[in-house]
Design a protein around this motif. Structure first.
Motif, short mmCIF file in Angstrom:
data_model
loop_
_atom_site.label_atom_id
_atom_site.label_comp_id
_atom_site.label_asym_id
_atom_site.label_seq_id
_atom_site.Cartn_x
_atom_site.Cartn_y
_atom_site.Cartn_z
N VAL A 1 -65.86 13.73 15.05
CA VAL A 1 -65.43 12.44 15.60
C VAL A 1 -66.42 11.93 16.64
N THR A 2 -66.87 12.81 17.53
CA THR A 2 -67.81 12.41 18.57
C THR A 2 -69.09 11.87 17.98
N GLN A 3 -69.66 12.56 17.03
CA GLN A 3 -70.94 12.15 16.45
C GLN A 3 -70.80 10.86 15.65
N ARG A 4 -69.71 10.67 14.97
CA ARG A 4 -69.51 9.44 14.22
C ARG A 4 -69.21 8.26 15.14
N HIS A 5 -68.56 8.54 16.26
CA HIS A 5 -68.27 7.46 17.20
C HIS A 5 -69.53 6.96 17.90
N TYR A 6 -70.35 7.90 18.39
CA TYR A 6 -71.54 7.51 19.15
C TYR A 6 -72.79 7.32 18.28
N HIS A 7 -72.70 7.71 17.01
CA HIS A 7 -73.85 7.61 16.09
C HIS A 7 -75.06 8.39 16.59
N ARG A 8 -74.79 9.52 17.24
CA ARG A 8 -75.86 10.43 17.61
C ARG A 8 -75.27 11.82 17.82
N ALA B 1 -61.06 3.84 14.47
CA ALA B 1 -60.92 5.07 13.69
C ALA B 1 -62.19 5.33 12.91
N VAL B 2 -62.53 6.60 12.75
CA VAL B 2 -63.72 6.98 12.01
C VAL B 2 -63.31 7.87 10.85
N SER C 1 -53.83 11.34 8.98
CA SER C 1 -54.06 10.02 9.60
C SER C 1 -55.12 10.13 10.69
N VAL C 2 -55.75 8.97 10.97
CA VAL C 2 -56.70 8.85 12.08
C VAL C 2 -56.39 7.55 12.79
N GLN C 3 -56.11 7.64 14.10
CA GLN C 3 -55.76 6.45 14.88
C GLN C 3 -56.62 6.38 16.12
N ALA C 4 -56.94 5.17 16.54
CA ALA C 4 -57.78 4.97 17.72
C ALA C 4 -57.10 4.02 18.69
N GLU C 5 -57.26 4.31 19.99
CA GLU C 5 -56.68 3.46 21.03
C GLU C 5 -57.57 3.49 22.26
N ARG C 6 -57.92 2.32 22.80
CA ARG C 6 -58.69 2.26 24.03
C ARG C 6 -57.75 2.51 25.20
N LYS C 7 -58.14 3.43 26.10
CA LYS C 7 -57.28 3.82 27.21
C LYS C 7 -57.96 3.53 28.54
N LYS D 1 -51.91 17.91 15.54
CA LYS D 1 -52.53 16.76 16.21
C LYS D 1 -53.76 17.22 16.98
N VAL D 2 -54.88 16.56 16.73
CA VAL D 2 -56.12 16.79 17.48
C VAL D 2 -56.50 15.47 18.14
N VAL D 3 -56.68 15.49 19.45
CA VAL D 3 -57.04 14.29 20.20
C VAL D 3 -58.45 14.43 20.74
N VAL D 4 -59.27 13.41 20.48
CA VAL D 4 -60.64 13.36 21.01
C VAL D 4 -60.72 12.18 21.97
N ALA D 5 -61.15 12.45 23.20
CA ALA D 5 -61.27 11.42 24.23
C ALA D 5 -62.75 11.14 24.47
N LEU D 6 -63.18 9.90 24.24
CA LEU D 6 -64.60 9.54 24.22
C LEU D 6 -64.91 8.52 25.30
N PRO D 7 -65.69 8.89 26.33
CA PRO D 7 -65.99 7.95 27.40
C PRO D 7 -66.65 6.68 26.88
N GLU D 8 -66.20 5.55 27.39
CA GLU D 8 -66.78 4.28 26.95
C GLU D 8 -68.23 4.16 27.41
N THR D 9 -68.49 4.65 28.60
CA THR D 9 -69.86 4.67 29.14
C THR D 9 -70.11 6.02 29.79
N GLY D 10 -71.39 6.38 29.91
CA GLY D 10 -71.76 7.57 30.65
C GLY D 10 -71.62 8.87 29.91
N TRP D 11 -71.52 8.81 28.55
CA TRP D 11 -71.42 10.07 27.81
C TRP D 11 -72.71 10.87 27.97
#
Length: 513
Positions: free
Chosen positions: A166-173, A35-36, A48-54, A78-88
């Protein structure tokens, strides 16, 4: 002063907080799925902010971050953000909804992940069932203004804000480019963004858009009104006979006989020519009557008021009837009934009459016209999505791309064409508007796809090329679902026309005129 590019502007807050490296760094391991911290949009509170690896089948591993927020304490969005583990790729793609659902948490979101986007969607605090408006009317019989505002405009804007944060905080860019991708209600949401929040997206793909919602949502009830008030419920096989007769009469006007009416608005087929024809319907022979033909004429002509003045466009000639005008037997006695287009029925029941059980089949022509006017009067400023002034979007550097099926029965293309013409009148003509907004007509294509016509193969890719490389699409490559025919769709006001020679199933045999 030169504008800061959107992706740099989006990065400034992160640079100031130290989340973005000031210089390129070596490739790092995938960010932890956690969560960020999410800033609350104006007027909202993060619950609330929840994170789950899928690891969904067929989709690369991704981090699913769910943000829940409220505006009134009683709505829970509810807002869902899906963030690729690799290849973003550095891109964001926001996904729209359909009918009365504000978003899509299934395949469209997963496809964004597969394509290297961070994906985002929202439920706006309403039902995820596209045909559920139980959220609309409160216990005291009033429309829930908070939820309607969420569904109409607010939640899409917040989806963009939260998706970026969420995207920018997750990837730090920072995000390099942000895109909207939607059809139907999703198309309307894209137009709402261009009209109201011009800086949210660099590119908006908004197909078959339900713009001018307050007219469309009542107008599509017209076939039910006509059949009930004229006391002539046409069987589906008679409706099909009229459709096939119109196709046969107008198919060859474009120089190719392929079962498609390229320009339904130019088809002058008169349904009275079918009067007296005998049709086999479920083993029984029926004869088309003059009343049948008059009902069909009214459905094609579109709704009128008490004085016969046109209110809106009707069903395109050559399009299917199943959803707007389809009929079915009454379970009690087998007599035919006209249930009406469900989206229109729900709009009248929930938002106009404020009675979920209201029977639209009893509406008279006069009551229908009153409801049409009431819809515009009460809701145009809320959900009309019809503002033709896109100046702010043009100044922001945004690009808007739309295709509509000429055989779209659910949202007949006339509404989009009318809106486009109003934009041109407001903003200086077709050429100037085409600099940032391109519209493509797809002959023979139904709602968001399907049908006998060629449909765009990669409209989103064309939008990305336009936004990132300045390649404005003069055409969209298209193909039929069976792959047997190709055709290049042309940017409005041009249309694709057969040259008169060459294989009519090959795109090179057509030109934009």
């Amino acid at each position: 002063m030169r504008r800061i590019p959107k992706f740099l502007a989006a990065a400034v807050p992160l640079l100031l907080t130290g989340l973005v490296p000031l210089a390129p760094t070596a490739a790092a391991a995938a960010p932890a799925c956690a969560a960020v911290s999410v800033p609350a949009p104006a007027g909202a509170k993060i619950e609330s902010v929840q994170a789950e690896r899928k690891t969904d089948a067929g989709t690369p591993a991704y981090c699913r971050i769910t943000v829940t927020l409220t505006h009134s304490g009683s709505d829970h969005v509810k807002v869902v953000v899906a963030l690729p583990e690799t290849g973003w790729t550095g891109r964001l793609q926001a996904v729209g909804g359909s009918a009365y659902a504000a978003g899509n948490f299934g395949e469209p979101l997963l496809q964004a992940v597969r394509d290297g986007y961070s994906g985002v969607t929202t439920d706006a605090g309403v039902s995820s069932d596209a045909l559920d408006t139980s959220w609309a009317v409160t216990a005291d019989g009033k429309v829930d203004k908070t939820l309607l505002t969420n569904f109409a405009t607010r939640s899409v804007h917040e989806e963009a804000q939260i998706g970026k944060d969420v995207t920018q905080r997750h990837y730090h860019r920072p995000i390099t480019y942000s895109y909207w991708n939607g059809c139907s209600t999703g198309g309307r949401q894209g137009y709402s963004e261009a009209q109201n929040f011009a800086d949210d997206f660099d590119g908006i793909l908004a197909n078959a858009p339900a713009v001018q919602w307050t007219q469309f949502a009542v107008a599509t009830l017209w076939p039910q009104i006509v059949m009930n008030q004229d006391h002539d419920i046409l069987s589906n096989c008679v409706l099909t006979a009229f459709r096939q007769a119109a196709i046969q009469a107008c198919d060859a006007r474009d120089g190719v006989t392929n079962g498609i009416v390229d320009r339904p608005d130019e088809c002058s087929y008169d349904p009275r020519s079918l009067v007296g024809t005998k049709i086999l319907c479920e083993g029984k022979e029926v004869t088309v009557t003059a009343t049948d033909a008059e009902v069909m004429r009214k459905i094609w002509a579109g709704p009128t008021d008490e004085r016969g003045r046109k209110l809106w466009d009707g069903l395109p000639k050559g399009a299917d009837f199943a959803y707007l005008a389809g009929t079915e037997p009454n379970p009690a006695d087998g007599t035919l009934t006209a249930p009406g287009f469900k989206v229109a029925v729900l709009w009248v029941q929930s938002f106009l009459e404020k009675q979920p059980g209201f029977d639209t089949s009893k509406l008279t022509y006069g009551q229908f016209a009153d409801l049409f006017r009431q819809s515009v009067r009460e809701y145009d400023n809320v959900i009309g999505t019809a503002d033709p002034d896109l100046s702010a979007f043009r100044r922001s550097g945004g690009k808007l791309l739309t295709f509509v099926g000429a055989d779209d029965q659910l949202i007949p293309p006339g509404g989009t064409l009318q809106y486009r013409e109003r934009v041109e009148r407001t903003m200086g003509g077709s050429q100037r508007v085409n600099d940032f907004y391109r519209l493509f007509l797809a002959p023979g294509v139904e709602h968001c796809g399907g049908g006998a016509g060629a449909q765009p193969a990669n409209a989103l890719g064309a939008l990305v090329d336009w936004v990132e490389h300045g390649k404005a699409p003069a055409t969209l490559a298209a193909a039929t679902l069976d792959g047997k025919a190709t055709r290049d769709l042309c940017a409005y006001p041009k249309v694709s026309r057969y040259t008169g020679h060459g294989d009519p199933a090959v795109a090179s045999s057509y030109r934009c005129r």
